[in-house]
Scaffold this active site. Structure first.
Site, PDB file in Angstrom:
ATOM      1  N   CYS A 217      -7.356  -5.390  -5.073  1.00 56.92           N
ATOM      2  CA  CYS A 217      -8.266  -6.236  -5.819  1.00 56.92           C
ATOM      3  C   CYS A 217      -9.061  -7.199  -4.630  1.00 56.92           C
ATOM      4  O   CYS A 217      -8.805  -7.538  -3.736  1.00 56.92           O
ATOM      5  CB  CYS A 217      -7.540  -7.243  -6.788  1.00 56.92           C
TER       6      CYS A 217
ATOM      7  N   ARG B 186     -12.380  -1.332  -1.323  1.00 50.39           N
ATOM      8  CA  ARG B 186     -10.903  -1.166  -1.669  1.00 50.39           C
ATOM      9  C   ARG B 186     -10.423  -0.533  -2.770  1.00 50.39           C
ATOM     10  O   ARG B 186      -9.297  -0.257  -2.926  1.00 50.39           O
ATOM     11  CB  ARG B 186     -10.546  -2.876  -1.855  1.00 50.39           C
TER      12      ARG B 186
ATOM     13  N   TRP C 272      -7.652  -3.889  -9.653  1.00 48.97           N
ATOM     14  CA  TRP C 272      -6.943  -2.513  -9.556  1.00 48.97           C
ATOM     15  C   TRP C 272      -5.754  -2.806 -10.217  1.00 48.97           C
ATOM     16  O   TRP C 272      -4.901  -3.530  -9.869  1.00 48.97           O
ATOM     17  CB  TRP C 272      -6.711  -2.141  -8.119  1.00 48.97           C
TER      18      TRP C 272
ATOM     19  N   ASN D 140      -5.571 -12.126  -7.060  1.00 44.78           N
ATOM     20  CA  ASN D 140      -4.705 -10.957  -6.286  1.00 44.78           C
ATOM     21  C   ASN D 140      -3.337 -11.011  -6.103  1.00 44.78           C
ATOM     22  O   ASN D 140      -2.931 -12.221  -5.799  1.00 44.78           O
ATOM     23  CB  ASN D 140      -5.537 -10.679  -5.018  1.00 44.78           C
ATOM     24  N   GLY D 141      -2.523 -10.166  -6.343  1.00 49.24           N
ATOM     25  CA  GLY D 141      -1.303 -10.286  -6.256  1.00 49.24           C
ATOM     26  C   GLY D 141      -0.528  -9.803  -7.440  1.00 49.24           C
ATOM     27  O   GLY D 141      -0.966  -9.460  -8.503  1.00 49.24           O
TER      28      GLY D 141
ATOM     29  N   GLU E 118      -1.033  14.605   7.712  1.00 42.86           N
ATOM     30  CA  GLU E 118      -2.081  13.801   7.311  1.00 42.86           C
ATOM     31  C   GLU E 118      -3.325  14.798   6.525  1.00 42.86           C
ATOM     32  O   GLU E 118      -4.043  14.434   5.748  1.00 42.86           O
ATOM     33  CB  GLU E 118      -2.946  13.066   8.699  1.00 42.86           C
TER      34      GLU E 118
ATOM     35  N   LYS F 181      -4.690  13.891   2.998  1.00 41.26           N
ATOM     36  CA  LYS F 181      -6.042  13.733   2.503  1.00 41.26           C
ATOM     37  C   LYS F 181      -6.692  14.808   1.258  1.00 41.26           C
ATOM     38  O   LYS F 181      -7.413  14.306   0.709  1.00 41.26           O
ATOM     39  CB  LYS F 181      -7.130  14.112   3.794  1.00 41.26           C
TER      40      LYS F 181
ATOM     41  N   GLU G  25      -5.164  13.151  -1.863  1.00 37.66           N
ATOM     42  CA  GLU G  25      -6.158  11.963  -2.082  1.00 37.66           C
ATOM     43  C   GLU G  25      -7.218  12.304  -2.789  1.00 37.66           C
ATOM     44  O   GLU G  25      -7.948  11.594  -3.640  1.00 37.66           O
ATOM     45  CB  GLU G  25      -6.414  11.224  -1.065  1.00 37.66           C
TER      46      GLU G  25
ATOM     47  N   HIS H 209      13.959  27.686   5.067  1.00 36.38           N
ATOM     48  CA  HIS H 209      14.850  26.853   4.298  1.00 36.38           C
ATOM     49  C   HIS H 209      14.496  26.522   2.898  1.00 36.38           C
ATOM     50  O   HIS H 209      15.268  25.498   2.489  1.00 36.38           O
ATOM     51  CB  HIS H 209      15.345  25.828   5.263  1.00 36.38           C
TER      52      HIS H 209
ATOM     53  N   LYS I 197      -7.823   0.786  -1.652  1.00 37.82           N
ATOM     54  CA  LYS I 197      -7.847   0.465   0.340  1.00 37.82           C
ATOM     55  C   LYS I 197      -6.935  -0.459   0.993  1.00 37.82           C
ATOM     56  O   LYS I 197      -6.277  -0.078   1.839  1.00 37.82           O
ATOM     57  CB  LYS I 197      -9.225   0.007   0.676  1.00 37.82           C
TER      58      LYS I 197
END
Length: 602
Positions: free
Chosen positions: A2, A27, A76, A102-103, A482, A486, A489, A505, A597
């Site tokens: 947020c 963000r 968010w 925010n929080g 990574e 990506k 996402e 395995h 973000k």
């Protein structure tokens, strides 16, 4: 996550808050809103689930230029669905007070029940609404908004950055606890924001609210209540020059431009830090104890930052033969810590809640904490024993690209500098590592040039694939991780990374005719057998990182011997592939669904 902005000044407060809010869109968010006070004492309140840009029309129609105080927010969703009703700013029963938050308020349900019993009317599903009603109770006649906010937050449990607007007086007040908030004087008005990037072009310096500080902005200027009882404002921080950098290029999306910018980012990091490696000056300048006095290195991170930490750990472990481990921050509370452990805490924003909470649980008699962040004034930076700026500059795309490169290189520079002060490394090997480091910008540029057409073609070929496998060994494994992250996402397709030796395995069951399998080649000869296992089952192998010569017209694969942190340039084609596939699938590569973000909740 947020984002908060606020402005108080002679005119156009709502417009200034909106412009600042646009600079926080990177963000990630799913709703936005602005509340403001007009010069005649009336208020306006606009919210949307369609993006910050959609606020402009309603604000202009309702007298945006005549506003003298305003607060803005990008949300968010955590508590409550993504609806206009749940968007911030949130108002009290009378419509006089507005708050943005925010929080997480962990005891919101208990507080809501008490406030309902006291006669308050709730209009949203969000935990944040309890704050504005507590503030409504605390704002008694003759009391300032800052004092009322200080009282309102006393029963809260959790984390918060809060800014409140009193539309009757035009005062603003803000406070923070475990979530970032900054104050800045722009000369023609005063700002509050959750990120200096929101207001960087308008200011020269800023102040950071520490936990439980309260600021009030009104007709008398700034009033600061510090948690220790002092009324003296905190010291100023200069706006970092990297906060003013913006990625530009040929692509319509930010992510494409930020991928292309990576060679320049690598050059910036190396030019700034490499001169202090060989003589240990970089390490000593951080104020850390000699590396000979450290027995273990632990890297702490989440998502892409954790992957960067794993690459950095390779320099300490493979080059310096130091015991290392990589820890998922949200699980670090279960760890048993060895004494004399250097903890490298990595967070792009420096405000990642899981990282901050993990630091709270570290043993007090443990080793030092080094913060590696893109925000040197962040909560993480202020809580660590030492901090180093990764120098990436603003990254607008939610899925990290250039910040990953910057984190790896910054951490590697620190590791090499620390190792240079010990007798752990053979001088010839150390010189080889330095050559590999300084060659990185060129290697990244070559990867961009070489792989761009191939990845565009592969995105077309694999557009119908339901899932992907990424394999690696040794130093290549972190880049496989990574690459898979990506792809998840950006494309919303499943992607799994595995150590190549683990195929037999279990994961080999995922491979069928046509399954795309990306192999990150760091020169380990055992990869040949792993690739053969995939090929025998019809998997389509995309091999990244090997050197190929042709002998008698036949391809001959030669081992690729990379540095201790692995083949960093291999992440570039993986980023490009993820972006190309996502664009082909009509995804928003700058704002992937459900992601943020700066993750300030844990």
């Amino acid at each position: 996550m947020c984002g908060i902005t606020a402005y108080r000044g002679p005119t156009a407060a709502a417009g200034r808050a909106r412009v600042a809010l646009e600079r926080l869109e990177y963000r990630g968010y799913d709703s936005a809103g602005i509340a403001a006070r007009r010069a005649d004492g009336t208020s306006l309140h606009v919210r949307t689930v369609d993006g910050v840009a959609s606020l402009s029309g309603p604000l202009e129609a309702r007298g945006m230029d005549a506003t003298t105080a305003a607060i803005g927010h990008t949300r968010w969703a955590t508590h409550g669905g993504v609806t206009e009703q749940n968007a911030h700013p949130i108002e009290d029963c009378s419509g006089r007070l507005f708050v943005v938050h925010n929080g997480i308020i962990e005891n919101a349900d208990v507080l809501r029940a008490d406030l309902l019993a006291a006669g308050h009317r709730f209009a949203t599903e969000v935990d944040s609404e309890v704050i504005v009603h507590l503030l409504e109770q605390a704002l008694r006649p003759g009391r300032g908004l800052g004092d009322a906010l200080a009282e309102a937050v006393r029963p809260l449990e959790g984390s918060w950055a809060i800014v409140a607007l009193d539309t009757r007086s035009g005062a603003l007040a803000g406070t923070a606890h475990g979530s970032p908030l900054i104050y800045a004087d722009a000369g023609d008005g005063m700002y509050l924001a959750s990120d200096v990037g929101a207001v960087a072009p308008m200011i020269d310096d800023f102040r950071v609210l520490e936990d439980d500080d309260v600021v009030q902005l009104d007709g008398d200027g700034l009033r600061w209540h510090r948690a220790d009882g002092s009324s003296r404002p905190r010291g100023r921080w200069p706006v970092p020059q990297t906060a003013l950098l913006a990625s530009t290029g040929r692509h319509r999306d930010h992510m494409g431009n930020e991928i292309d910018e990576q060679p320049a980012v690598a050059r910036r990091v190396i030019d700034a830090l490499a001169p202090g490696i060989s003589d240990g000056r970089l390490w000593r300048g951080l104020g850390l104890p000699p590396l000979d006095g450290i027995d273990h290195v632990a890297v702490l991170g989440c998502g892409t930052s954790l992957n960067a930490g794993r690459a950095i750990a390779g320099a300490f472990g493979r080059l310096g033969a130091m015991p290392t481990r990589s820890l998922i921050a949200s699980e670090a509370g279960h760890e048993v810590w060895e004494p004399r452990t250097l903890v490298i805490a990595i967070s792009q924003s420096g405000e990642t809640a899981d990282i901050l909470r993990a630091l709270e649980r570290l043993p007090r008699d443990g080793g030092p904490v080094l913060a590696l962040t893109n925000n040197a004034s962040s909560s993480l930076a202020r809580r660590a024993d030492a901090v180093i700026d990764c120098l990436a500059g603003p990254e607008i795309g939610v899925a990290a690209t250039k910040t990953f490169i910057a984190q790896v290189l910054t951490g590697v520079c620190v590791a090499l500098s620390g190792l240079s002060t010990t007798g752990r490394v053979d001088p010839n090997l150390f010189a080889s590592e330095l050559r590999a480091l300084t060659a990185t910008p060129d290697a990244l540029a070559a990867a961009l040039e070489t792989w761009r057409p191939t990845m565009t073609a592969l995105a077309s070929d694999f557009s119908r694939a339901s899932g992907f496998l990424f394999l690696g060994r040794g130093g290549g494994l972190v880049y496989a991780a990574e690459g898979a992250l990506k792809l998840k996402e950006l494309s919303y397709r499943w992607a799994e990374h595995q150590p190549a030796g683990e195929l037999k395995h279990g994961p080999l069951a995922l491979v069928d005719a046509g399954t795309p399998v990306f192999v990150i080649d760091d020169g380990d000869p055992r990869l040949e057998v792993d690739i053969a296992e995939v090929t025998a089952r019809g998997g389509r192998v995309v091999r990244i990182g090997e050197r190929v010569l042709r002998v008698g017209g036949l391809p001959l694969h030669l081992p690729r011997r990379g540095p201790s942190w692995g083949p960093l340039e291999t992440v570039v084609p993986l980023q490009m592939f993820a972006r190309e596939l996502a664009l082909r699938l009509h995804r928003d590569v700058d704002k992937p669904r459900n992601l943020a973000k700066s993750v300030t909740v844990s």
